[in-house]
Scaffold this active site. Structure first.
Site, mmCIF file in Angstrom:
data_model
loop_
_atom_site.group_PDB
_atom_site.id
_atom_site.type_symbol
_atom_site.label_atom_id
_atom_site.label_comp_id
_atom_site.label_asym_id
_atom_site.label_seq_id
_atom_site.Cartn_x
_atom_site.Cartn_y
_atom_site.Cartn_z
ATOM 1 N N ASP A 85 0.853 -1.183 0.000
ATOM 2 C CA ASP A 85 0.000 0.000 0.000
ATOM 3 C C ASP A 85 0.893 1.238 0.000
ATOM 4 O O ASP A 85 1.208 1.810 1.045
ATOM 5 C CB ASP A 85 -0.906 -0.015 1.232
ATOM 6 C CG ASP A 85 -2.003 1.028 1.162
ATOM 7 O OD1 ASP A 85 -2.077 1.744 0.143
ATOM 8 O OD2 ASP A 85 -2.782 1.136 2.122
ATOM 9 N N ALA A 86 1.327 1.629 -1.186
ATOM 10 C CA ALA A 86 2.253 2.751 -1.339
ATOM 11 C C ALA A 86 1.635 3.930 -2.071
ATOM 12 O O ALA A 86 2.196 5.022 -2.065
ATOM 13 C CB ALA A 86 3.508 2.297 -2.085
ATOM 14 N N LYS A 87 0.489 3.707 -2.722
ATOM 15 C CA LYS A 87 -0.230 4.770 -3.441
ATOM 16 C C LYS A 87 0.701 5.545 -4.375
ATOM 17 O O LYS A 87 0.684 6.781 -4.407
ATOM 18 C CB LYS A 87 -0.930 5.705 -2.459
ATOM 19 C CG LYS A 87 -1.960 4.982 -1.573
ATOM 20 C CD LYS A 87 -2.619 5.920 -0.596
ATOM 21 C CE LYS A 87 -3.665 5.201 0.233
ATOM 22 N NZ LYS A 87 -3.080 4.222 1.180
ATOM 23 N N ARG A 88 1.490 4.838 -5.126
ATOM 24 C CA ARG A 88 2.438 5.479 -6.028
ATOM 25 C C ARG A 88 1.714 6.071 -7.237
ATOM 26 O O ARG A 88 0.674 5.572 -7.662
ATOM 27 C CB ARG A 88 3.492 4.477 -6.495
ATOM 28 C CG ARG A 88 4.380 3.927 -5.390
ATOM 29 C CD ARG A 88 5.157 5.009 -4.699
ATOM 30 N NE ARG A 88 6.163 4.466 -3.797
ATOM 31 C CZ ARG A 88 6.361 4.881 -2.561
ATOM 32 N NH1 ARG A 88 5.591 5.818 -2.056
ATOM 33 N NH2 ARG A 88 7.316 4.349 -1.816
ATOM 34 N N THR A 112 -0.924 -0.473 -4.648
ATOM 35 C CA THR A 112 -1.917 0.591 -4.775
ATOM 36 C C THR A 112 -1.289 1.772 -5.506
ATOM 37 O O THR A 112 -0.135 2.121 -5.272
ATOM 38 C CB THR A 112 -2.447 1.055 -3.406
ATOM 39 O OG1 THR A 112 -1.367 1.527 -2.591
ATOM 40 C CG2 THR A 112 -3.149 -0.091 -2.686
#
Length: 261
Positions: A85-88, A112
């Site tokens: 879950d890094a939302k890159r 993510t």
């Protein structure tokens, strides 16, 4: 095995790992390592994936970030699917580097990503997921109360911004189908159950990662392709590390997610 195939064979509950060092004694990194490995083993038959929130490990410094990668490997050794879950979200060679760092480094895992730089920002992640047997979860309607500030903005065609994102993703998700489901999924907060069902109509092929279960007030939502994620409520039941409490909490969630008789 492909990420999508793996998670669909398991219970629809995701363990979120967001470590707080102050809860782990005088040597927090060592205790976080032991506790997380033990917890993943204890919940092995009760979760479909483990979601590692990169920010909490980055905040622990280089040793903490290295620990996250060690725990990702530990999850894969246990045959647990992994969601980073890094939302890159970036473009060109930077997006390709992020994709190599998380999707290609850990085949069969998911990441993510943020869609707001456009399709060219998503493309490197989608291609890497296809090469590595992984998946991508795109932020669509996030679980936080302030998500409406931008995501709910009305557009000229009477759609909301998050709906426009979903409609765009639907086309790509169909191209990325693997049978009934796609490797292109969506992040939709469990705190917005009405939007979960509305978006299911718009994204029929996508797995949904539903964060917000427990501490954020979200309730478990039962349905095909819905992966309910609990972090604090499952990783720290009762507000502290507790293996037996985590097993009990997982059983409570799974009871609410069981198909109706």
């Amino acid at each position: 095995m492909e990420f999508v195939e793996e998670v669909l064979q398991r219970p629809p509950l995701v363990l979120g790992v967001d470590p707080r060092p102050e809860l782990h004694g005088p040597e927090p990194l060592g205790h976080i390592r032991r506790y997380t490995l033990s917890l993943m083993e204890a919940l092995l038959e009760k979760v479909c994936a483990v979601k590692f929130q990169t920010a909490f490990f980055e905040a622990l410094g280089p040793a903490g970030f290295a620990l996250m990668h060690e725990l990702v490997v530990g999850a894969r050794v246990l045959s647990l699917p992994v969601i980073v879950d890094a939302k890159r979200g970036d473009i060109g060679s930077t997006a390709e580097a992020y994709a190599r760092a998380y999707l290609e480094a850990y085949p069969g895992s998911a990441l993510t990503v943020n869609p707001y730089l456009g399709q060219d920002a998503l493309e490197p992640f989608i291609k890497a997921a296809a090469r590595s047997g992984g998946a991508v979860f795109v932020l669509v309607k996030t679980s936080n109360p302030g998500s409406s500030l931008f995501q709910d903005l009305p557009l000229a065609n009477e759609r909301r911004l998050y709906q426009a994102v979903a409609d765009h993703l639907a086309q790509e998700a169909e191209r990325q189908r693997m049978g009934a489901w796609s490797r292109l999924g969506a992040v939709v907060g469990a705190t917005y159950p009405a939007q979960v069902w509305e978006l299911r109509e718009r994204l029929p092929w996508s797995l949904f990662l539903l964060p917000g279960l427990g501490a954020q007030g979200g309730q478990a939502i039962r349905g095909p392709g819905l992966l309910n994620a609990a972090s604090r409520a499952l990783y720290y039941p009762g507000g502290r590390p507790d293996l037996e409490g985590a097993v009990r909490q997982a059983e409570v969630y799974l009871a609410s997610l069981a198909p109706s008789p």
